[in-house]
Design an enzyme around this catalytic site. Structure first.
Site, PDB file in Angstrom:
ATOM      1  N   TYR A  54       0.820  -1.210   0.000  1.00 15.41           N
ATOM      2  CA  TYR A  54       0.000   0.000   0.000  1.00 15.41           C
ATOM      3  C   TYR A  54       0.855   1.261   0.000  1.00 15.41           C
ATOM      4  O   TYR A  54       1.809   1.403   0.773  1.00 15.41           O
ATOM      5  CB  TYR A  54      -0.920   0.037   1.235  1.00 15.41           C
ATOM      6  CG  TYR A  54      -1.666   1.344   1.359  1.00 15.41           C
ATOM      7  CD1 TYR A  54      -2.741   1.624   0.520  1.00 15.41           C
ATOM      8  CD2 TYR A  54      -1.269   2.312   2.276  1.00 15.41           C
ATOM      9  CE1 TYR A  54      -3.411   2.835   0.600  1.00 15.41           C
ATOM     10  CE2 TYR A  54      -1.936   3.532   2.371  1.00 15.41           C
ATOM     11  CZ  TYR A  54      -3.007   3.786   1.527  1.00 15.41           C
ATOM     12  OH  TYR A  54      -3.660   4.979   1.605  1.00 15.41           O
ATOM     13  N   GLY A  61      -6.261   5.223  -0.279  1.00 17.31           N
ATOM     14  CA  GLY A  61      -7.652   5.189   0.157  1.00 17.31           C
ATOM     15  C   GLY A  61      -8.404   4.070  -0.534  1.00 17.31           C
ATOM     16  O   GLY A  61      -7.972   2.907  -0.539  1.00 17.31           O
ATOM     17  N   HIS A  84      -4.098  16.538  -2.560  1.00 14.77           N
ATOM     18  CA  HIS A  84      -4.526  16.587  -1.165  1.00 14.77           C
ATOM     19  C   HIS A  84      -4.317  17.961  -0.518  1.00 14.77           C
ATOM     20  O   HIS A  84      -4.744  18.180   0.618  1.00 14.77           O
ATOM     21  CB  HIS A  84      -3.763  15.534  -0.350  1.00 14.77           C
ATOM     22  CG  HIS A  84      -4.239  14.125  -0.578  1.00 14.77           C
ATOM     23  ND1 HIS A  84      -4.503  13.619  -1.823  1.00 14.77           N
ATOM     24  CD2 HIS A  84      -4.515  13.118   0.303  1.00 14.77           C
ATOM     25  CE1 HIS A  84      -4.894  12.358  -1.711  1.00 14.77           C
ATOM     26  NE2 HIS A  84      -4.923  12.034  -0.432  1.00 14.77           N
ATOM     27  N   ASN A 196       0.878  11.282   5.941  1.00 13.47           N
ATOM     28  CA  ASN A 196       0.222  10.352   6.867  1.00 13.47           C
ATOM     29  C   ASN A 196       0.773  10.586   8.266  1.00 13.47           C
ATOM     30  O   ASN A 196       1.781   9.985   8.657  1.00 13.47           O
ATOM     31  CB  ASN A 196       0.493   8.907   6.447  1.00 13.47           C
ATOM     32  CG  ASN A 196      -0.729   8.223   5.885  1.00 13.47           C
ATOM     33  OD1 ASN A 196      -0.655   7.078   5.482  1.00 13.47           O
ATOM     34  ND2 ASN A 196      -1.856   8.890   5.849  1.00 13.47           N
ATOM     35  N   ARG A 282     -12.774  30.703  47.918  1.00 17.51           N
ATOM     36  CA  ARG A 282     -12.583  29.606  48.858  1.00 17.51           C
ATOM     37  C   ARG A 282     -12.178  28.300  48.156  1.00 17.51           C
ATOM     38  O   ARG A 282     -11.420  27.498  48.697  1.00 17.51           O
ATOM     39  CB  ARG A 282     -13.887  29.375  49.645  1.00 17.51           C
ATOM     40  CG  ARG A 282     -13.707  28.467  50.826  1.00 17.51           C
ATOM     41  CD  ARG A 282     -14.972  28.065  51.559  1.00 17.51           C
ATOM     42  NE  ARG A 282     -16.170  28.808  51.271  1.00 17.51           N
ATOM     43  CZ  ARG A 282     -17.392  28.290  51.413  1.00 17.51           C
ATOM     44  NH1 ARG A 282     -17.558  27.040  51.799  1.00 17.51           N
ATOM     45  NH2 ARG A 282     -18.465  29.012  51.152  1.00 17.51           N
TER      46      ARG A 282
END
Length: 495
Positions: A54, A61, A84, A196, A282
């Protein structure tokens, strides 16, 4: 300062030092270079043998089953980052982008990314020359990596897009030519290895953390000024109260408050003026302490991610090249959402102390709104409005981004983190908190001066003197936003 990157030991403290040193440089260790070279050789073997891996010899994708021949593997990477680079909106701050490059380089040095020595050197060159890619903030889902923002980073490395250089936005090619720097030519897997990852959300997260940590510290001495302006009761900070509950952060805040208040002539004991203070005085140890608890969690997750192999696929040996999901930003998404809540609460309680300083029914005989001429001059009236507005905005921004998800890539990527949205919203909250604390400080300076600054504890008197050099007493109505901006900038760490 020299920041030596190994891929394994980057810390928030090192990043803090880097940001504080305008001329800081990064260096890469020889063992890190060796890991980079070894992984690159494995990638080349995969291409030569035409193995189906891959992102190296396939599309991305939904296109992960499309085989890409070895003569197109380099062009594939360029197509990837061009397609991208779809970010929109205003750009990330330059220091955020500088952090992205350092962290992206650091993860590549782990030796699991399969990039070339030339690429890591290009990143090093950009960092050391402060060539800062123009990266739009919006467009990342926070899974499959911060694809859009990191693509804008990658585009700059190959000489495209725009960069900031010497604070001017210019075409990248023009800047590189002026410095005799060659654009990098992407090789197999390098485009994917650049985009990535979680560096945008992590880099923004580190800056958020550094600023939030400082504001948590500042909030205590600022609160101690308000405490004295209102003649607050110190008994609520007694160590026995807090050790009896057991939260170390509350114990720390109580000790810190007593330290800041030591020697004050403006504080009281229970029963002298009143039996109890309102919660915003407080319960400072309990509320501020709970917010401090978030810092430890966030720091741990950020420092893991800063040294993480978070691209895909990861290369371990010729036989072990695995596709996984280390790019998924969920750990940082949740950490940013937690930090958002923790730091927002500091402004919530600060605004309540502001109200007590200006409200004549609550401020222990101070003038209404600290006005020098009640009715004729408004004094700090609208400063409280402004603080209330920021606090209300923070409540919207604090909604967790990490609980949202939307499928992408034709449902192949069917769960995403929205971590970059969380980190961006966290930055906005931090900025709002700083302005609220600046407002409390500005009003408290005038309030304690009315009560008698010479009666302050020695430690808070030093802070009073420091900030009186920045802003004047509220002796008449003026454009108070200028005062708030001046105080807020003084409280900022990373400029």
């Amino acid at each position: 300062m020299i920041l030596k990157l190994t891929g394994n030991d980057l810390t928030i403290e090192k990043m803090r030092e880097f940001y504080a040193s305008p001329n800081a440089q990064v260096e890469i260790t020889e063992d890190a270079y060796a890991r980079v070279d070894a992984a690159k050789r494995i990638v080349q073997t995969i291409i030569d043998n035409e193995r189906v891996i891959y992102g190296i010899t396939t599309g991305f994708g939904l296109f992960c089953d499309v085989f890409i021949s070895k003569d197109k593997t380099a062009e594939l990477q360029v197509n990837l980052i061009r397609s991208h680079a779809v970010g929109v909106g205003k750009p990330f701050a330059q220091n955020t982008v500088l952090g992205m490059m350092i962290m992206r380089l650091n993860t590549m040095l782990k030796g699991h990314s399969g990039v070339s020595r030339a690429l890591v050197n290009q990143l090093k060159t950009f960092i050391n020359h402060r060539i800062i890619p123009h990266i739009p903030e919006q467009g990342s889902l926070g899974a499959s990596g911060d694809l859009a923002p990191l693509s804008h980073l990658a585009i700059a490395l190959i000489g495209e897009g725009k960069v900031y250089y010497e604070d001017k936005l210019r075409p990248t090619a023009e800047v590189l030519a002026s410095l005799n720097i060659e654009p990098h030519v992407l090789e197999a897997k390098e485009g994917l290895a650049l985009i990535n990852g979680t560096q945008p959300m992590t880099s923004q997260g580190v800056i958020n953390y550094i600023e939030a940590e400082q504001l948590m510290h500042d909030s205590m001495w600022i609160a101690s000024l308000t405490h004295q302006a209102l003649n607050g009761i110190t008994d609520a900070y007694n160590a026995k109260i807090h050790t009896s509950r057991g939260y170390k952060e509350s114990i720390h805040v109580a000790e810190t408050m007593l330290d800041w208040l030591e020697g004050s002539e403006l504080t009281t004991r229970q029963g002298e003026m009143r039996v109890q203070d309102a919660y915003s005085l407080r319960c400072i140890p309990q509320v501020h302490g709970a917010s401090l608890q978030t810092l430890a969690y966030v720091k741990d997750k950020l420092e893991i991610e800063m040294n993480a192999a978070n691209d895909n696929p990861l290369i371990f040996s010729e036989e072990e090249v695995f596709s996984g999901g280390n790019f998924h930003g969920q750990p940082i998404a949740i950490a940013m959402d937690l930090l958002k809540i923790g730091i927002a609460e500091i402004s919530n309680i600060s605004e309540r102390r502001i109200e007590r300083l200006v409200n004549p029914q609550l401020n222990n005989d101070l003038p209404a709104f600290l006005s020098p001429e009640e009715g004729f001059q408004s004094g700090a009236m609208i400063l409280q409005y402004m603080a209330a507005s920021l606090v209300s905005e923070n409540k919207t921004l604090a909604h967790p981004a990490s609980v949202d998800s939307i499928p992408s890539s034709a449902n192949q990527e069917d769960h995403v983190s929205m971590g970059t949205i969380g980190a961006r919203h966290c930055k906005d909250i931090v900025d709002n908190v700083r302005n609220v604390l600046a407002t409390e400080l500005f009003i408290a300076l005038t309030a304690v001066e009315i009560k008698g600054a010479d009666k302050l504890s020695p430690k808070t008197k030093a802070k009073f003197d420091e900030y009186r050099e920045i802003v004047e007493f509220m002796h008449k109505d003026r454009v108070f936003s200028e005062d708030i901006n001046a105080v807020s900038e003084q409280l900022r760490i990373i400029k």
